[in-house]
Motif scaffolding. Structure first.
Motif, PDB file in Angstrom:
ATOM      1  N   UNK A 156       0.837  -1.200   0.000  1.00  9.44           N
ATOM      2  CA  UNK A 156       0.000   0.000   0.000  1.00  9.44           C
ATOM      3  C   UNK A 156       0.871   1.249   0.000  1.00  9.44           C
ATOM      4  N   UNK A 157       0.431   2.241  -0.750  1.00 10.57           N
ATOM      5  CA  UNK A 157       1.153   3.509  -0.851  1.00 10.57           C
ATOM      6  C   UNK A 157       0.148   4.634  -0.685  1.00 10.57           C
ATOM      7  N   UNK A 158       0.526   5.668   0.057  1.00  5.28           N
ATOM      8  CA  UNK A 158      -0.430   6.719   0.370  1.00  5.28           C
ATOM      9  C   UNK A 158       0.078   8.084  -0.055  1.00  5.28           C
ATOM     10  N   UNK A 159      -0.839   8.906  -0.544  1.00  3.74           N
ATOM     11  CA  UNK A 159      -0.509  10.281  -0.896  1.00  3.74           C
ATOM     12  C   UNK A 159      -0.289  11.093   0.376  1.00  3.74           C
ATOM     13  N   UNK A 160       0.681  11.983   0.346  1.00 10.01           N
ATOM     14  CA  UNK A 160       1.025  12.753   1.538  1.00 10.01           C
ATOM     15  C   UNK A 160      -0.080  13.719   1.945  1.00 10.01           C
ATOM     16  N   UNK A 161      -0.705  14.377   0.972  1.00 15.91           N
ATOM     17  CA  UNK A 161      -1.661  15.440   1.280  1.00 15.91           C
ATOM     18  C   UNK A 161      -3.119  15.054   1.031  1.00 15.91           C
ATOM     19  N   UNK A 162      -3.389  13.772   0.950  1.00 19.07           N
ATOM     20  CA  UNK A 162      -4.781  13.344   0.781  1.00 19.07           C
ATOM     21  C   UNK A 162      -4.946  11.967   1.403  1.00 19.07           C
ATOM     22  N   UNK A 163      -6.159  11.459   1.392  1.00 22.53           N
ATOM     23  CA  UNK A 163      -6.423  10.125   1.935  1.00 22.53           C
ATOM     24  C   UNK A 163      -6.474   9.074   0.836  1.00 22.53           C
ATOM     25  N   UNK A 164      -5.827   9.373  -0.298  1.00 21.10           N
ATOM     26  CA  UNK A 164      -5.805   8.420  -1.398  1.00 21.10           C
ATOM     27  C   UNK A 164      -4.752   7.350  -1.143  1.00 21.10           C
ATOM     28  N   UNK A 165      -5.173   6.125  -1.305  1.00 17.08           N
ATOM     29  CA  UNK A 165      -4.310   4.977  -1.052  1.00 17.08           C
ATOM     30  C   UNK A 165      -4.281   4.113  -2.305  1.00 17.08           C
ATOM     31  N   UNK A 166      -3.090   3.675  -2.707  1.00 15.24           N
ATOM     32  CA  UNK A 166      -2.969   2.731  -3.814  1.00 15.24           C
ATOM     33  C   UNK A 166      -2.576   1.392  -3.209  1.00 15.24           C
ATOM     34  N   UNK A 167      -3.381   0.374  -3.476  1.00 13.92           N
ATOM     35  CA  UNK A 167      -3.224  -0.911  -2.806  1.00 13.92           C
ATOM     36  C   UNK A 167      -3.058  -2.027  -3.821  1.00 13.92           C
ATOM     37  N   UNK A 168      -2.131  -2.945  -3.545  1.00 21.05           N
ATOM     38  CA  UNK A 168      -2.005  -4.136  -4.383  1.00 21.05           C
ATOM     39  C   UNK A 168      -3.236  -4.995  -4.149  1.00 21.05           C
ATOM     40  N   UNK A 169      -3.929  -5.316  -5.229  1.00 25.12           N
ATOM     41  CA  UNK A 169      -5.158  -6.107  -5.132  1.00 25.12           C
ATOM     42  C   UNK A 169      -5.034  -7.312  -6.054  1.00 25.12           C
ATOM     43  N   UNK A 170      -4.664  -8.452  -5.503  1.00 30.29           N
ATOM     44  CA  UNK A 170      -4.474  -9.636  -6.330  1.00 30.29           C
ATOM     45  C   UNK A 170      -3.338  -9.411  -7.309  1.00 30.29           C
ATOM     46  N   UNK A 171      -3.607  -9.592  -8.589  1.00 31.29           N
ATOM     47  CA  UNK A 171      -2.574  -9.420  -9.614  1.00 31.29           C
ATOM     48  C   UNK A 171      -2.432  -7.965 -10.024  1.00 31.29           C
ATOM     49  N   UNK A 172      -3.373  -7.104  -9.597  1.00 32.59           N
ATOM     50  CA  UNK A 172      -3.344  -5.707 -10.002  1.00 32.59           C
ATOM     51  C   UNK A 172      -3.289  -4.760  -8.822  1.00 32.59           C
ATOM     52  N   UNK A 173      -3.764  -3.545  -9.060  1.00 32.97           N
ATOM     53  CA  UNK A 173      -3.783  -2.519  -8.024  1.00 32.97           C
ATOM     54  C   UNK A 173      -5.140  -1.824  -8.029  1.00 32.97           C
ATOM     55  N   UNK A 174      -5.505  -1.233  -6.902  1.00 31.82           N
ATOM     56  CA  UNK A 174      -6.738  -0.459  -6.858  1.00 31.82           C
ATOM     57  C   UNK A 174      -6.502   0.798  -6.036  1.00 31.82           C
ATOM     58  N   UNK A 175      -7.409   1.770  -6.220  1.00 29.85           N
ATOM     59  CA  UNK A 175      -7.355   3.021  -5.471  1.00 29.85           C
ATOM     60  C   UNK A 175      -8.397   2.934  -4.358  1.00 29.85           C
ATOM     61  N   UNK A 176      -7.978   3.241  -3.134  1.00 28.29           N
ATOM     62  CA  UNK A 176      -8.891   3.173  -1.997  1.00 28.29           C
ATOM     63  C   UNK A 176      -8.902   4.475  -1.227  1.00 28.29           C
ATOM     64  N   UNK A 177      -9.970   4.688  -0.488  1.00 26.80           N
ATOM     65  CA  UNK A 177     -10.046   5.779   0.473  1.00 26.80           C
ATOM     66  C   UNK A 177      -9.433   5.260   1.776  1.00 26.80           C
TER      67      UNK A 177
END
Length: 105
Positions: free
Chosen positions: A18-39
């Motif tokens: 998981x990787x998070x933006x410094x100035x927002x609550x946007x999270x990029x998460x490994x989801x199975x074989x791909x990635x998704x954007x989460x709050x």
């Protein structure tokens, strides 16, 4: 709690998944074989990332509007986290790429 988790992710990738933006609550998460954007606050998936064969997230812009992905072999892709789509691809023959330039423009 949620806030402690978010702070932990903010400072570094969380277990490489998981990787998070410094100035927002946007999270990029490994989801199975791909990635998704989460709050990061609610944990809800906002949208999938439409990028095949991404290896890892190199960085997420401070505002959480873009993320830079490594595709391996010196290839990178810039993805809009608002749409989940690739907006830019770049390839450096035979070399590693420096991700700093992607957010400079």
């Amino acid at each position: 709690g949620r806030i402690a988790d978010a702070a932990q992710v903010r400072s570094r990738p969380l277990a490489g998944a998981a990787w998070m933006a410094r100035d927002s609550n946007t999270l990029v998460v490994r989801a199975g074989a791909g990635f998704s954007v989460q709050d990061a606050v609610t944990g809800l998936e906002l949208r999938p990332v439409n990028l095949e064969s991404a290896i890892e997230v190199l960085s997420v812009s401070p505002k959480g509007d873009h993320a830079l992905f490594s595709l391996g072999s010196g290839k990178i892709a810039l993805v809009s986290l608002e749409t989940g789509n690739v907006v830019f691809r770049h390839s450096t023959p035979g070399g590693r790429t420096n991700d700093a330039h992607a957010f400079s423009s």
